[in-house]
Scaffold this motif. Structure first.
Motif, PDB file in Angstrom:
ATOM      1  N   GLN A   1       0.811  -1.213   0.000  1.00 28.81           N
ATOM      2  CA  GLN A   1       0.000   0.000   0.000  1.00 28.81           C
ATOM      3  C   GLN A   1       0.847   1.266   0.000  1.00 28.81           C
ATOM      4  O   GLN A   1       0.543   2.248  -0.678  1.00 28.81           O
ATOM      5  CB  GLN A   1      -0.958  -0.017   1.189  1.00 28.81           C
ATOM      6  CG  GLN A   1      -2.043  -1.075   1.067  1.00 28.81           C
ATOM      7  CD  GLN A   1      -2.950  -1.131   2.284  1.00 28.81           C
ATOM      8  OE1 GLN A   1      -3.056  -0.167   3.042  1.00 28.81           O
ATOM      9  NE2 GLN A   1      -3.607  -2.264   2.483  1.00 28.81           N
TER      10      GLN A   1
ATOM     11  N   PHE B   1      -6.012  -1.105   6.273  1.00 26.66           N
ATOM     12  CA  PHE B   1      -5.804  -0.281   5.091  1.00 26.66           C
ATOM     13  C   PHE B   1      -5.294   1.082   5.538  1.00 26.66           C
ATOM     14  O   PHE B   1      -5.780   1.652   6.526  1.00 26.66           O
ATOM     15  CB  PHE B   1      -7.115  -0.117   4.305  1.00 26.66           C
ATOM     16  CG  PHE B   1      -6.915   0.190   2.853  1.00 26.66           C
ATOM     17  CD1 PHE B   1      -6.753  -0.832   1.925  1.00 26.66           C
ATOM     18  CD2 PHE B   1      -6.870   1.513   2.406  1.00 26.66           C
ATOM     19  CE1 PHE B   1      -6.558  -0.556   0.586  1.00 26.66           C
ATOM     20  CE2 PHE B   1      -6.679   1.799   1.063  1.00 26.66           C
ATOM     21  CZ  PHE B   1      -6.517   0.757   0.147  1.00 26.66           C
TER      22      PHE B   1
ATOM     23  N   LEU C   1      -3.578   6.349   2.045  1.00 25.02           N
ATOM     24  CA  LEU C   1      -3.906   5.777   0.739  1.00 25.02           C
ATOM     25  C   LEU C   1      -5.413   5.841   0.487  1.00 25.02           C
ATOM     26  O   LEU C   1      -5.859   6.126  -0.632  1.00 25.02           O
ATOM     27  CB  LEU C   1      -3.420   4.330   0.642  1.00 25.02           C
ATOM     28  CG  LEU C   1      -3.734   3.601  -0.673  1.00 25.02           C
ATOM     29  CD1 LEU C   1      -3.145   4.341  -1.859  1.00 25.02           C
ATOM     30  CD2 LEU C   1      -3.229   2.157  -0.626  1.00 25.02           C
TER      31      LEU C   1
END
Length: 475
Positions: free
Chosen positions: A259, A303, A307
């Motif tokens: 990521q 996550f 991003l």
């Protein structure tokens, strides 16, 4: 003479037509409407439209909306009738248009009624004629020359209008929605309407490859970068998408380790191949898609926050098919036309099949509907597709074992491919027959479990094996 001429014309249309006065009384009906309702002209002209509501033959009066809002109303309506002494029902599309008096009041309502099976038959007839290549659905666009976008529901019309507006703006787009809702079709639509349409749309599913291979696929590698690497090296998908669009599907499956590298590529528009110390400039537009709530993944530390905000500049959420029922029949008719042409058939949906399609929940969304239509075209006998139990052919999640238990696939007999005699008539070889069976089995597993990992577990094989077959059969 003039009145009888007009009545003759209206009686020879294929649509039912009636006219109401300002109180909902019938003042004119044509012969088609009388036939559909199974009533005589004198009987029906003595009715008020609310009489059907009081008798329970309709659930609501469309005319009430027209009187109240003073506008044209287009709706589906289920009508109960008695035919041959037996209770029956049919669904019709009703277009109710107000006729205004001198003071702006609704003086009359003119309604045009078309039973759904009639629409279906006309569509099939037009498709079979070979002179009309696309259905005149209110909102239909070619996305990339092969995909057709069909949108009848307000939600999808709005979504595609927004997609068209932002197509030429090189900003990141995050498409969210359940599996099978058509996220890749939306990405194709955006790309084909952008200034990058003459260049490549490069697609990769982030869940389809293990982390080590995913990095090499995205960023490319130099020769000798790792064991098994090509001696010539390989450019990655970022480079392949140079001047074009990169579509990362299931980006929620992107490993955390990648990521940060993706974020840098987005912010600097430079990439570094594995095994290289040099940086390469790339010009691409990124569209990503997720089948889970990325904000929740951020909260759960799965996550990266930075991003997420970089991807979520323009969010587009595709509602599941069960929440946009207006799209079910137009999509089904579009797929029916496609598979009729593909398999050289002239199949038509029976009215009860259309009604069942409208009532079915479609857990697999548009992908499930598309596969249902294909199976129906291939497996149904006769011209009419008459499905008594839609759950027997549509891929239902209820056919899987309960959560937490050892999971095995339970296949309904109606989902098994056509028998060997049917294949023999098509002169298929044994290998072709086995491939067809394998395709159906893997397709059913993917539709039902919604991920290649879960499908692999249920079928007792590896995820990479499932992905190979998914690519092989274009599932």
């Amino acid at each position: 003479m003039k009145d009888s001429f007009y009545e003759l014309i209206l009686d020879n249309t294929q649509d039912g037509i009636y006219v109401l006065d300002d109180r909902g009384n019938y003042v004119y009906v044509n012969s088609v409407y009388l036939h559909n309702m199974g009533m005589s002209k004198s009987e029906l002209l003595s009715y008020n439209v609310h009489d059907f509501f009081r008798r329970g033959q309709i659930e609501f009066c469309i005319s009430d909306i027209v009187y109240r809002e003073k506008r044209r109303v287009v709706m589906f309506q289920d009508v109960g009738i008695v035919r041959g002494g037996q209770a029956a029902s049919f669904r019709q599309l009703v277009v109710s248009t107000p006729v205004f008096g001198p003071g702006g009041e609704v003086q009359n309502i003119v309604a045009i009624c078309k039973p759904i099976d009639t629409i279906n038959s006309l569509y099939a007839e037009a498709s079979a004629s070979g002179t009309v290549h696309t259905c005149s659905i209110p909102f239909s666009h070619c996305a990339d020359g092969s995909e057709t976008v069909v949108a009848e529901s307000p939600a999808m019309k709005t979504l595609f209008h927004v997609a068209a507006e932002i197509a030429d703006v090189d900003t990141s787009v995050l498409i969210s929605g359940e599996s099978g809702t058509g996220k890749e079709v939306v990405a194709q639509y955006i790309h084909s309407h952008s200034s990058r349409a003459d260049h490549e749309l490069v697609v990769i599913n982030c869940a389809s490859l293990p982390e080590s291979l995913l990095e090499a696929e995205l960023f490319g590698y130099e020769k000798g970068a790792f064991t098994g690497a090509s001696t010539n090296g390989k450019k990655g998908l970022f480079e392949a998408a140079d001047s074009g669009t990169l579509f990362l599907d299931e980006i929620n499956s992107l490993p955390l380790a990648l990521q940060g590298k993706l974020l840098r590529a987005l912010e600097t528009k430079t990439i570094q191949r594995l095994g290289s110390t040099a940086y390469k400039k790339v010009d691409f537009r990124l569209i990503s898609a997720t089948n889970e709530n990325l904000a929740q993944a951020v909260a759960e530390k799965r996550f990266r926050t930075d991003l997420f905000y970089r991807l979520n500049v323009v969010p587009l959420e595709i509602p599941p098919l069960r929440l946009r029922s207006e799209d079910i029949i137009p999509l089904a008719l579009h797929f029916l036309s496609y598979y009729n042409k593909k398999y050289t058939k002239t199949k038509i949906f029976a009215e009860n099949t259309i009604q069942k399609m409208m009532k079915y929940n479609w857990p697999g969304n548009v992908r499930e509907l598309k596969n249902f239509v294909e199976r129906s075209v291939v497996m149904s006998a006769g011209q009419y597709i008459d499905i008594r139990d839609i759950h027997g052919i549509a891929a239902s999640r209820d056919r899987w074992a309960g959560a937490g238990q050892p999971q095995t696939l339970s296949v309904s007999p109606s989902l098994i491919p056509p028998n060997a005699l049917q294949y023999q008539e098509k002169r298929l070889s044994l290998s072709e027959y086995l491939e067809q069976c394998e395709r159906e089995y893997v397709q059913y597993a993917l539709e039902t479990y919604k991920s290649s990992y879960a499908a692999a577990k249920a079928l007792g094989t590896s995820q990479s094996s499932i992905m190979r077959r998914k690519r092989k059969y274009s599932l």
